[in-house]
Design a protein around this motif. Structure first.
Motif, mmCIF file in Angstrom:
data_model
loop_
_atom_site.group_PDB
_atom_site.id
_atom_site.type_symbol
_atom_site.label_atom_id
_atom_site.label_comp_id
_atom_site.label_asym_id
_atom_site.label_seq_id
_atom_site.Cartn_x
_atom_site.Cartn_y
_atom_site.Cartn_z
ATOM 1 N N LEU A 117 1.059 -1.141 -0.395
ATOM 2 C CA LEU A 117 -0.161 0.099 -0.367
ATOM 3 C C LEU A 117 0.498 1.265 -0.363
ATOM 4 O O LEU A 117 0.279 2.241 -1.002
ATOM 5 N N SER A 137 -9.873 -9.735 -2.723
ATOM 6 C CA SER A 137 -9.271 -8.598 -1.817
ATOM 7 C C SER A 137 -7.837 -8.503 -1.994
ATOM 8 O O SER A 137 -6.951 -9.616 -2.784
ATOM 9 N N ARG A 139 -3.825 -8.026 0.003
ATOM 10 C CA ARG A 139 -3.344 -8.362 1.962
ATOM 11 C C ARG A 139 -1.854 -7.996 1.432
ATOM 12 O O ARG A 139 -0.925 -8.009 0.918
ATOM 13 N N HIS A 140 -1.597 -6.960 2.915
ATOM 14 C CA HIS A 140 0.038 -6.621 2.874
ATOM 15 C C HIS A 140 -0.021 -5.966 4.279
ATOM 16 O O HIS A 140 -0.625 -5.307 4.886
ATOM 17 N N TYR A 169 -4.448 2.865 1.369
ATOM 18 C CA TYR A 169 -4.914 2.144 2.110
ATOM 19 C C TYR A 169 -6.409 2.825 1.165
ATOM 20 O O TYR A 169 -7.910 1.970 1.113
ATOM 21 N N LEU A 172 -8.426 1.653 -2.164
ATOM 22 C CA LEU A 172 -9.130 0.182 -1.638
ATOM 23 C C LEU A 172 -10.705 0.463 -1.985
ATOM 24 O O LEU A 172 -10.946 -0.061 -2.983
ATOM 25 N N PHE A 179 -9.762 -5.525 2.090
ATOM 26 C CA PHE A 179 -8.321 -5.601 2.801
ATOM 27 C C PHE A 179 -8.423 -6.947 3.675
ATOM 28 O O PHE A 179 -9.181 -6.824 4.547
ATOM 29 N N GLU A 180 -7.030 -8.265 4.007
ATOM 30 C CA GLU A 180 -7.285 -9.096 4.631
ATOM 31 C C GLU A 180 -5.831 -7.957 5.591
ATOM 32 O O GLU A 180 -4.906 -8.254 5.157
ATOM 33 N N LEU A 181 -6.267 -8.554 6.956
ATOM 34 C CA LEU A 181 -4.913 -7.533 8.109
ATOM 35 C C LEU A 181 -4.752 -8.770 8.713
ATOM 36 O O LEU A 181 -5.607 -9.502 8.889
ATOM 37 N N THR A 201 -14.601 0.644 3.079
ATOM 38 C CA THR A 201 -13.777 -1.118 2.579
ATOM 39 C C THR A 201 -13.982 -2.008 3.849
ATOM 40 O O THR A 201 -13.840 -1.558 4.977
ATOM 41 N N ILE A 203 -12.888 -5.489 5.917
ATOM 42 C CA ILE A 203 -11.620 -5.883 6.535
ATOM 43 C C ILE A 203 -12.175 -7.394 6.836
ATOM 44 O O ILE A 203 -12.920 -6.750 7.697
#
Length: 318
Positions: A117, A137, A139-140, A169, A172, A179-181, A201, A203
């Motif tokens: 990101l 989705s 991921r970072h 971010y 997105l 977003f994969e956290l 967005t 999560i």
């Protein structure tokens, strides 16, 4: 025909309540072909420090046939592939490879792709994913610190509070991607700020917030962190990755963790996932899904179907 078969299976489970009929979407797993593709942590030596300890056993190819050879009699009908830390010099390469794999084998059904990101190429990467409909989705993994070093004003470069990271971010929402956290639970105040500031967005919290410390004090703090994050309706929770280094995965040790997680987020915003082949370091795929079924046996049929199938289908549009 496949859709009709799965719907028949779904209706049979609702009628019978028999776990043998329960359709499953594995909402978080990996595929990799190490002979052809470069995943630095799986190819390079020496190996990196890892939360499960020695991971040499997973440093080999893992493809759909390998997955189903381990699945026992569970009715795994769809899967969501998570990015596997592919060569960061080619952030879209894994998604292109997964798309070709899907075209050959039918799996994965959807994927979470790599992104950085706070890099200059973030706009170009998101544009590339518009042409790869398998991607739902990204991921970072944000910068994090051990719990003992964490402070409430934490805002290091690469963290969820850093300006460049948040600027990426913010893109997105327009991309339509979730977003994969993946971050330990003591960073969830930062995640809650993201959920508040970017409410459109979604999560998806990976690995249940990583409750590795099973002391009473740590688990109580983990539950409070989950409760606070769950107040934001755009946050969902994957129940996965809850193994412990040096300990075999068991219902006795992990049942309370799973039940507390569901109590925080509710059966409508939780989904089960295997994290395979990574979690093969602590449990077999067959025993893992058997364990999840045992833990939630007291839930209604509709709730069990939501946790294993319906929620993942809705969230990942599969």
């Amino acid at each position: 025909m496949m859709h009709e078969h799965i719907e028949a299976l779904r209706q049979r489970f609702l009628h019978s309540g028999d776990d043998a009929d329960l359709p499953i979407v594995d909402a978080h797993h990996h595929f990799w072909d190490l002979e052809r593709n470069y995943h630095p942590w799986l190819r390079d030596v020496p190996r990196i420090p890892f939360r499960y300890g020695d991971y040499e056993a997973i440093c080999h190819d893992f493809l759909p046939d390998d997955y189903f050879a381990r699945a026992g009699n569970h009715r795994i009908v769809k899967t969501v592939m998570m990015e596997g830390e592919w060569d960061p010099r080619d952030p879209t390469g894994e998604a292109r490879w997964a798309t070709a794999l899907h075209q050959r084998t039918g799996l994965p059904s959807a994927m979470a792709a790599q992104i950085w990101l706070d890099r200059d190429d973030v706009t170009d990467v998101l544009a590339a994913y518009r042409d790869l409909p398998l991607v739902r989705s990204v991921r970072h993994k944000p910068a994090t610190v051990p719990r003992a070093a964490h402070r409430r004003d934490f805002s290091a470069p690469g963290s969820m509070r850093s300006e460049g990271w948040r600027r990426g971010y913010a893109l997105l929402e327009a991309s339509g991607l979730m977003f994969e956290l993946q971050a330990p639970w003591w960073h969830f105040e930062e995640a809650a700020e993201l959920a508040r500031d970017f409410p459109r967005t979604r999560i998806v919290v990976n690995h249940t917030g990583l409750p590795a410390d099973r002391s009473d004090e740590a688990l109580a703090a983990w539950r409070r962190a989950l409760d606070a994050l769950a107040r934001h309706p755009n946050v969902w929770l994957k129940i996965s990755g809850i193994g412990e280094q040096g300990a075999a995965w068991s219902v006795a040790r992990n049942g309370p963790v799973v039940r507390d997680a569901i109590a925080c987020f509710g059966t409508a915003r939780c989904l089960f996932a295997s994290n395979f082949p990574v979690d093969s370091l602590v449990v077999t795929l067959d025993d893992l899904f058997t364990g999840f079924k045992t833990i939630v046996a007291g839930c209604t049929r509709e709730e069990r179907l939501a946790l294993f199938y319906d929620n993942a289908c809705a969230l990942y549009r599969i």
